[in-house]
Enzyme design. Structure first.
Site, mmCIF file in Angstrom:
data_model
loop_
_atom_site.group_PDB
_atom_site.id
_atom_site.type_symbol
_atom_site.label_atom_id
_atom_site.label_comp_id
_atom_site.label_asym_id
_atom_site.label_seq_id
_atom_site.Cartn_x
_atom_site.Cartn_y
_atom_site.Cartn_z
ATOM 1 N N GLY A 67 43.447 44.784 31.982
ATOM 2 C CA GLY A 67 44.230 43.636 32.433
ATOM 3 C C GLY A 67 44.485 42.745 31.253
ATOM 4 O O GLY A 67 44.195 43.110 30.112
ATOM 5 N N ASP A 111 44.806 34.553 40.173
ATOM 6 C CA ASP A 111 45.650 35.753 40.120
ATOM 7 C C ASP A 111 45.386 36.625 41.341
ATOM 8 O O ASP A 111 45.063 37.797 41.218
ATOM 9 C CB ASP A 111 45.396 36.517 38.810
ATOM 10 C CG ASP A 111 46.504 37.519 38.499
ATOM 11 O OD1 ASP A 111 47.578 37.443 39.139
ATOM 12 O OD2 ASP A 111 46.296 38.382 37.629
ATOM 13 N N ASP A 136 38.034 39.930 39.640
ATOM 14 C CA ASP A 136 38.757 39.239 38.563
ATOM 15 C C ASP A 136 38.972 37.743 38.748
ATOM 16 O O ASP A 136 39.996 37.196 38.362
ATOM 17 C CB ASP A 136 40.129 39.876 38.323
ATOM 18 C CG ASP A 136 39.995 41.132 37.506
ATOM 19 O OD1 ASP A 136 38.855 41.423 37.093
ATOM 20 O OD2 ASP A 136 41.000 41.812 37.284
#
Lengths: 191, 307
Positions: free
Chosen positions: B108, B222, B241
């Protein structure tokens, strides 16, 4: 989309010619990547062949388009074969140089393989692998994926589309078979 | 029986006597076959150490940089594994601290996600390594570690648990729970439309996970189907994340004046680079995207969230 990703997706759609295009590109990229990385290393530092294959996957396959395992399998199959060729060529060249034969320089000469005994063993393995390839291509493929691309049993099984217990059995047989074969040429004492 | 099947069965024999008896019977007087199988068994015992060591690597020499043409990266991306120590366990790429790296499972904006084996606790974990580029930026490192520490305080069924933060490693990395399963994105791409009941269940679980994090003052920043993991079997939601997008954003903003992220899911305040709070996460958790994938009637998730 980069070229390798494009080829992988063509292969995914069953376009046959695509697989022939993949190997040379992966081979060139692996060599280029090896050279690039070695240029930044101190003399004597080793670059693990299997780590290089995995790193190449990250660099060369488009991350924004998550690959189905199918695509990864194609990539690792090509990369394992490419890595086998790179290591074998390097071993051959180094042994030639050691014998004072061929003094031609090549980009990977300068960054070649470790100990000469290991070069010999690698070439023995390669000769045995070639025989296995004729006799039982799937097992040879399995050995390449595990040994040259550093995949584990699960990953290699998935790449070949076989069960893990089959892969396990094949691996046990293939490596015993190869080792027996390797012993035939070099070991005259029977040990 | 073939050489191969006799060999496989012979490997199962536990005592030398048992093995001898089996070979005599299986080879039935075929001396050549008997010898070949014996040689295989012997080779099998010796082959282990040969095949379990990865092939000799490539070695750098003094002359390596004398090569005329400077190596170019071409269209290769600037992503690389952190420096790994060699690992003798078969099937491992290398070692990072006490973690044996098995494979790369994702990447990522912040760096790489690796699947690894924790040699101390003997379990599979996910290791997130900050990319080299970000590791060189002190602000990104500080934020990455700060968010990780806050996140580590959140223990919830629907949030991926952080086990360890290796902040003194270079580059720093996090060790987290490894979720066997797929992301919501993959689930939708492979499995097709989600049924309304699934949308509800998954949506509820995401909302619960986010609420737990928000209670600790952690904002995800996100939220998108790629960051929602579904555990195999029960498809229990695990949000991954948290806050990591922020470490990546900072560097990109300073470098190019642009904001990176996932525009499709971004809230207006985030897209404009303004301060965000937990409401931005809820904005990202909106139904049209899921519904569009799922071809299911649009649902007002906000109604679900208010419950």
């Amino acid at each position: 989309m980069n070229e390798i990703t494009r080829i992988l997706s063509e292969m995914g759609r069953g376009e046959r010619q695509a697989s022939e295009k993949l190997l040379p590109i992966v081979y060139d990229e692996l060599r280029r990547l090896a050279r690039q990385k070695l240029a930044h290393e101190k003399p004597g530092q080793t670059l693990e062949a299997t780590a290089l294959v995995h790193e190449a996957y990250l660099r060369l396959v488009d991350a924004d388009r998550p690959q189905e395992w199918d695509g990864r399998a194609h990539f690792f199959a090509a990369a394992a074969e490419a890595m086998r060729r790179i290591l074998v060529e390097s071993a051959r060249r180094k042994l030639r140089l050691k014998r004072g034969g061929d003094l031609r320089r090549d980009e990977l000469d300068e960054a070649s393989i470790v100990a000469p005994e290991e070069d010999d063993r690698l070439l023995d393995l390669d000769a045995a692998l070639e025989k296995l390839q004729h006799q039982d291509p799937r097992k040879a493929e399995l050995v390449k994926l595990r040994y040259f691309a550093g995949l584990n049993n699960e990953q290699a099984a998935e790449a070949l589309g076989i069960g893990t217990s089959t892969a396990d059995r094949d691996w046990a047989y293939a490596r015993a078979w190869l080792y027996r074969e390797m012993g035939k040429g070099t070991d005259t004492t029977g040990n | 029986m073939t050489e191969e099947t006799i060999f496989a069965a012979a490997l199962e024999k536990e005592t030398a006597g048992e093995l001898r008896a089996f070979l005599d019977e299986a080879c039935a007087g075929d001396a050549d076959l008997h010898a070949r199988v014996e040689a295989l068994l012997k080779a099998s015992a010796d082959a282990g150490s040969f095949f379990e060591h990865p092939p000799a690597g490539l070695v750098a020499t003094v002359d390596a940089d004398l090569d005329g043409t400077p190596p170019s990266a071409g269209d290769s991306k600037n992503i690389s594994l952190p420096e790994l120590e060699p690992c003798t366990t078969p099937g491992r790429i290398g070692k990072l601290g006490p973690y044996e790296i098995i494979e790369v499972i994702g990447q990522g904006g912040f760096g790489l996600v690796l699947r690894a084996f924790d040699t101390k606790l003997h379990r599979i974990v996910a290791v997130k390594v900050l990319s080299r580029e970000l590791a060189e930026n002190p602000m990104a490192v500080t934020r990455f570690l700060r968010e990780a520490k806050r996140m580590a305080a959140v223990v919830h069924d629907h949030v991926v648990t952080i086990h360890v933060i290796e902040d003194s490693a270079k580059p720093p990395y996090l060790v987290m729970q490894f979720i066997e399963g797929q992301s919501l994105q993959q689930r939708i791409e492979r499995g097709g439309a989600l049924r309304p009941a699934e949308i509800l269940r998954i949506g509820m679980q995401i909302a619960e996970g986010l609420a737990a994090a928000h209670k600790h003052g952690v904002i995800h920043r996100d939220v998108k189907p790629g960051n929602i993991l579904l555990e195999n079997g029960v498809e229990r939601v695990k949000i991954a994340d948290f806050g990591l997008a922020r470490a990546a954003d900072d560097v990109d903003i300073t470098r190019s004046g642009q904001i990176t992220g996932t525009p499709q899911y971004m809230s207006p305040e985030q897209a404009q680079g303004e301060p965000v709070d937990q409401r931005s996460d809820l904005f990202s958790l909106r139904p049209p995207d899921l519904a569009e994938f799922a071809l299911a009637p649009s649902l007002d998730w906000r109604a679900v969230l208010r419950r």
